[in-house]
Design a protein around this motif. Structure first.
Motif, PDB file in Angstrom:
ATOM      1  N   GLN A 534       0.813  -1.210   0.000  1.00  0.00           N
ATOM      2  CA  GLN A 534       0.000   0.000   0.000  1.00  0.00           C
ATOM      3  C   GLN A 534       0.849   1.263   0.000  1.00  0.00           C
ATOM      4  N   ASN A 535       2.049   1.182   0.593  1.00  0.00           N
ATOM      5  CA  ASN A 535       2.907   2.361   0.717  1.00  0.00           C
ATOM      6  C   ASN A 535       4.316   2.017   0.253  1.00  0.00           C
ATOM      7  N   PRO A 536       4.513   1.812  -1.049  1.00  0.00           N
ATOM      8  CA  PRO A 536       5.844   1.410  -1.527  1.00  0.00           C
ATOM      9  C   PRO A 536       6.917   2.463  -1.281  1.00  0.00           C
ATOM     10  N   GLY A 537       6.510   3.725  -1.111  1.00  0.00           N
ATOM     11  CA  GLY A 537       7.493   4.772  -0.878  1.00  0.00           C
ATOM     12  C   GLY A 537       8.175   4.669   0.471  1.00  0.00           C
ATOM     13  N   TYR A 538       7.607   3.871   1.380  1.00  0.00           N
ATOM     14  CA  TYR A 538       8.174   3.755   2.720  1.00  0.00           C
ATOM     15  C   TYR A 538       8.754   2.367   2.965  1.00  0.00           C
ATOM     16  N   ALA A 539       9.028   1.649   1.902  1.00  0.00           N
ATOM     17  CA  ALA A 539       9.638   0.327   2.048  1.00  0.00           C
ATOM     18  C   ALA A 539      11.059   0.425   2.568  1.00  0.00           C
ATOM     19  N   SER A 556      19.693  10.841  11.296  1.00  0.00           N
ATOM     20  CA  SER A 556      18.897  11.991  11.725  1.00  0.00           C
ATOM     21  C   SER A 556      17.405  11.723  11.698  1.00  0.00           C
ATOM     22  N   ALA A 557      16.978  10.553  11.235  1.00  0.00           N
ATOM     23  CA  ALA A 557      15.548  10.273  11.100  1.00  0.00           C
ATOM     24  C   ALA A 557      14.930  10.002  12.464  1.00  0.00           C
ATOM     25  N   ASP A 558      13.692  10.459  12.639  1.00  0.00           N
ATOM     26  CA  ASP A 558      12.935  10.211  13.868  1.00  0.00           C
ATOM     27  C   ASP A 558      11.476  10.019  13.486  1.00  0.00           C
ATOM     28  N   GLY A 559      11.256   8.970  12.682  1.00  0.00           N
ATOM     29  CA  GLY A 559       9.913   8.737  12.178  1.00  0.00           C
ATOM     30  C   GLY A 559       8.904   8.445  13.266  1.00  0.00           C
ATOM     31  N   ASP A 633      -1.649  15.335   7.511  1.00  0.00           N
ATOM     32  CA  ASP A 633      -1.895  14.977   6.115  1.00  0.00           C
ATOM     33  C   ASP A 633      -1.586  13.501   5.928  1.00  0.00           C
ATOM     34  N   ASP A 634      -1.860  13.002   4.735  1.00  0.00           N
ATOM     35  CA  ASP A 634      -1.645  11.582   4.446  1.00  0.00           C
ATOM     36  C   ASP A 634      -0.164  11.211   4.441  1.00  0.00           C
ATOM     37  N   THR A 635       0.688  12.156   4.052  1.00  0.00           N
ATOM     38  CA  THR A 635       2.122  11.868   4.035  1.00  0.00           C
ATOM     39  C   THR A 635       2.651  11.632   5.445  1.00  0.00           C
ATOM     40  N   LEU A 641       3.244   5.648  10.356  1.00  0.00           N
ATOM     41  CA  LEU A 641       2.871   4.230  10.347  1.00  0.00           C
ATOM     42  C   LEU A 641       4.044   3.365   9.900  1.00  0.00           C
ATOM     43  N   GLY A 642       4.770   3.834   8.893  1.00  0.00           N
ATOM     44  CA  GLY A 642       5.925   3.082   8.417  1.00  0.00           C
ATOM     45  C   GLY A 642       7.018   2.953   9.453  1.00  0.00           C
ATOM     46  N   ALA A 643       7.191   3.992  10.274  1.00  0.00           N
ATOM     47  CA  ALA A 643       8.220   3.940  11.307  1.00  0.00           C
ATOM     48  C   ALA A 643       7.817   3.032  12.463  1.00  0.00           C
ATOM     49  N   ASN A 644       6.509   2.851  12.669  1.00  0.00           N
ATOM     50  CA  ASN A 644       6.026   2.050  13.797  1.00  0.00           C
ATOM     51  C   ASN A 644       5.601   0.643  13.405  1.00  0.00           C
ATOM     52  N   VAL A 645       5.645   0.315  12.125  1.00  0.00           N
ATOM     53  CA  VAL A 645       5.037  -0.925  11.659  1.00  0.00           C
ATOM     54  C   VAL A 645       5.660  -2.165  12.303  1.00  0.00           C
TER      55      VAL A 645
END
Length: 813
Positions: A534-539, A556-559, A633-635, A641-645
């Motif tokens: 559903q979210n290939p951009g966050y693979a 530096s990421a803190d999703g 927003d959706d982004t 969600l991708g960081a917590n999956v």
């Protein structure tokens, strides 16, 4: 080693015998029963029993129109008067058969035999007494003058079934051959029936608690070492323990200190009997029983006189009972001028802080003040400090960060994830956690274990303390490894050399954590695959499911937002905000995690058992719809969600996940407002830039749905002081539509008259209060002017709807 301890109650002495099989007590064990399944039969996010969904009839009706401010105030006052006349119940009634303390144990160290049990009062806990003695005398206890330990005893439920069967057989065998019942048989039948009712009540209690089993028995243990030249090793080591079903067992520490000193002087059962009688005579009958919503409000607030009215009402009820028992007129009776009744009322005082109920215990003619928590959260056992635990692992990480071994369930922020986040992730995903305190008192280790359970729980989730071992040792390693997802405290450094025994090791002296290299890799689940599709951009944040399943986040990421949250938390600690503020922040953090998990399940599986009543909330009651967590927003939604999956999928197959689903279903049955998701719409006001129409719909819906005492309580639970209180609701006073401003005034008026709401109103800024006064003054003037006109919307003092009052203001203008 035998882990089951059969105990038998006795009226006096140190041993007991059972004369009736129905009076037999169940077995106790320091480990959970092997008959309890580690994972309930719930799969794919669905509970074993679907929570009942309410009908839409009546519950989401929007036909009610707000009344005028004056009539609204009168209605609220009548409602408050009715509530004040209703009799309050006590958390611990004076006529209750439940004891504050069930057992008192004494153990000592024998030079030749090792740890031995000396006395048990009022009855003997038969079985493996050696195990109890070993728990009461921890490793290296002789090198310290004093030490505290805490451990839990579990009930062996295998005997509960036998009791129930025996009770049923007794009921069925009451008749004689000719069909008549003798007096003795009648008494036996009544006893069996009473026993059966007690068993049924216990079963219902277990169902409410999510089927985890009967309450734990919490054991607070004190160890003292006295130097004695006449002893073989020059010292005498003795331990005394109090066994209770109250999780606030730390209140007994002053009593244990005095009692153990007394026992050194007089090592006889009479010393234990004196302590046993003293603590069980403690009077807690004036502690009011609060609802779930009231407890949540109290725990999230620092206001010292919150719900003081309930304590005053309990005193009033008690004074009336005392007056009646002395054949005196009631307090409000004018016959005696209230003199004698006032004297009786003076015996009872309201607490200085409603978070704690003040009582006392008379032990050896010494009055010992005791403070009992009025409300305790789930998984809160004893007296611990979250601040102390957080600082213990944050300070070394801040000065010299060290990378972790990557595991997607634990290191959600990469190799340099904050250690406290790693700890919480490990407990949430049911990993085996060990706190090692080499050369430290066992009490320090036990405190860290209890604080970790409360940290992961946040007062929301449960299932941790039942599988926690505040202190254990090497002799019980076999039983410990049979418990999935345990949290244990140890002092023996040998545990550090066996990474196959644990998944996360927390070294208290150094403040470092270590992930075991024997930890099984995270499994690829259907949820992970569906989310990637559903979210290939966050693979990339998921590490590519075809590879090792390791998150590949930039430094530096803190999703997840965990790093920013920990920075804010440490700033609060350095600013000395206090323990309650830190616990409130952790509660909000855990609630946020569960709401994000619900959004993930809805996105991936189409529905979630973590949100009961989604269809009702989306039905559009009162002109608003929607539920769940709110993103800008959706982004931002997909990124978080991708960081917590990974940790969401790791949590979805744990005890705490299944228990939380059952808790949500039980809370739904008692929830006053089901038609709208208050948290969702309050978050929309707080986080989003809404149009005038959308914000107006929310304010009108809140005013229409929040009316009764319980409904206001539900609203206050989503507007705690840590979440700006009533600030975002008060912004409705500045809305461009007159109707919205009037609806906000009415809502705030109802909150002002509420026992807890008045404190939230007091916390509003002066600017908001002036706006309230201005809108209300304009309304009162418009209504007064309209009453003098021919086409008045308010005639003869009758109530007018909100639309009529809007027209009145228009006419006045």
């Amino acid at each position: 080693m035998t882990s089951t301890l059969n105990y038998r109650p006795s009226t006096s002495g140190t041993t007991g015998s059972t004369t009736n099989t129905l009076d037999r007590q169940a077995s106790l064990s320091s480990f959970p029963s092997s008959r309890t399944a580690s994972n309930p039969s719930i799969r794919n996010g669905a509970p074993a029993t679907t929570p009942p969904m309410p009908g839409r009839g009546g519950s989401i009706s929007s036909s009610r129109s707000p009344s005028t401010p004056s009539s609204n105030q009168r209605t609220a006052q009548r409602s408050e008067a009715a509530r004040s006349n209703a009799r309050l119940k006590s958390q611990y009634p004076a006529d209750s058969t439940e004891r504050h303390v069930e057992y008192i144990l004494v153990a000592s160290f024998h030079v030749d035999r090792g740890p031995i049990m000396e006395h048990q009062y009022p009855g003997a806990i038969s079985g493996d007494e050696n195990m109890l003695a070993e728990l009461m005398l921890p490793d290296q206890a002789h090198v310290r003058k004093q030490d505290w330990t805490i451990f839990f005893l579990h009930k062996d439920t295998s005997e509960d079934d036998e009791k129930e069967e025996e009770a049923e057989e007794s009921l069925g065998e009451g008749k004689t051959l000719n069909g008549h019942i003798t007096d003795n048989e009648e008494e036996s039948r009544k006893a069996a029936s009473s026993n059966g009712s007690a068993l049924k009540t216990l079963q219902e209690q277990e169902e409410i608690e999510g089927g985890e089993g009967p309450p734990l028995i919490y054991v607070l243990n004190l160890v003292n070492t006295k130097q004695d030249t006449t002893a073989k090793r020059g010292a005498v080591v003795k331990a005394m323990a109090i066994c209770t079903r109250h999780s606030f067992l730390h209140i007994y520490k002053p009593l244990l200190l005095l009692a153990l000193e007394e026992y050194f002087r007089a090592p006889f059962p009479e010393t234990l009997a004196a302590l046993y009688d003293a603590v069980n005579l403690m009077d807690l009958s004036l502690m009011p029983r609060l609802t779930v919503l009231e407890r949540n409000i109290l725990q999230a607030s620092d206001t010292k006189d919150l719900f003081i009215e309930k304590f005053e009402q309990m005193i009033k009820q008690k004074t009336a009972e005392d007056s009646k028992s002395k054949e005196l007129p009631a307090p409000e009776s004018p016959e005696r001028g209230g003199t004698e009744s006032s004297r009786l009322a003076a015996r009872y005082n309201t607490p200085r802080d409603t978070h704690e109920f003040e009582s006392r215990v008379i032990y050896n003619q010494i009055p010992i003040p005791i403070k009992i928590p009025t409300s305790t959260s789930a998984e809160t056992v004893g007296d611990f400090s979250l601040i102390k635990l957080i600082q213990a692992f944050s300070t070394p990480h801040a000065s010299s960060p060290q990378p972790f071994l990557i595991h997607p369930h634990l290191t959600t922020g990469g190799a340099y994830t904050h250690p406290v986040s790693v700890l919480v992730n490990a407990i949430l995903t049911q990993k085996r956690v060990i706190f090692l305190g080499h050369n430290q008192p066992s009490g320090e280790v036990a405190e860290a274990v209890l604080a970790a359970c409360a940290l992961a729980s946040g007062g929301v989730l449960r299932g941790f303390t039942r599988h926690a071992f505040p202190y254990t040792d090497l002799t019980k390693i076999d039983e410990l490894l049979n418990v999935p997802g345990f949290i244990a405290g140890v002092t023996n450094p040998a545990f550090a050399n066996h990474p196959e025994w644990w998944d996360l090791l927390c070294d208290l002296p150094t403040g470092r954590m270590k992930i075991s290299n024997k930890l099984d890799p995270a499994q690829i689940t259907d949820g992970l695959v569906y989310f990637q599709q559903q979210n290939p951009g966050y693979a990339s944040s998921m590490g590519g499911l075809g590879g090792s399943g390791v998150p590949s986040l930039p430094a530096s990421a803190d999703g997840t937002g965990d790093s920013a949250f920990m920075d804010d938390l440490l700033r609060s600690i350095s600013s000395r905000h206090g323990e309650s503020a830190i616990r409130s922040k952790w509660r909000d953090y855990v609630i946020k995690f569960t709401r994000i998990a619900a959004a993930f399940e809805e996105s991936v599986y189409g529905a979630s058992a973590l949100f009961v009543g989604a269809a009702v909330a989306d039905a559009g009651a009162h002109g608003v719809h929607g539920h769940g967590y709110v993103w800008p927003d959706d982004t931002a939604r997909a990124r978080e969600l991708g960081a917590n999956v990974w940790r969401i999928e790791g949590w979805r197959n744990t005890r705490s996940y299944y228990a939380f689903i059952q808790d949500l279903a039980a809370v739904w049955e008692r929830r006053p407002i089901r038609s709208i998701d208050l948290a969702h719409h309050h978050d929309r006001l707080r986080c989003l830039k809404l149009s005038h129409e959308d914000s107006a719909a929310i304010y009108l819906a809140l005013a229409a749905s929040v009316r009764t005492y319980d409904e206001i309580c539900q609203l206050l639970t989503v507007t705690p002081e840590s979440n700006a209180g009533l600030f975002y609701i008060s912004l409705g006073l500045f809305h461009q539509e007159v109707k919205v401003r009037l609806a906000t005034v009415e809502l705030l008026e109802r909150i002002m008259l509420h026992e807890a709401g008045r404190h939230f109103w007091a916390g509003l800024s002066r600017f908001s209060k002036l706006a309230f006064v201005r809108v209300k003054r304009d309304l009162d003037g418009a209504v007064a002017k309209a009453n003098g006109s021919v086409d008045s919307p308010v005639e003869n003092g009758h109530e007018a709807g909100l639309d009529a009052r809007v027209r009145a203001m228009g006419m006045a203008g």
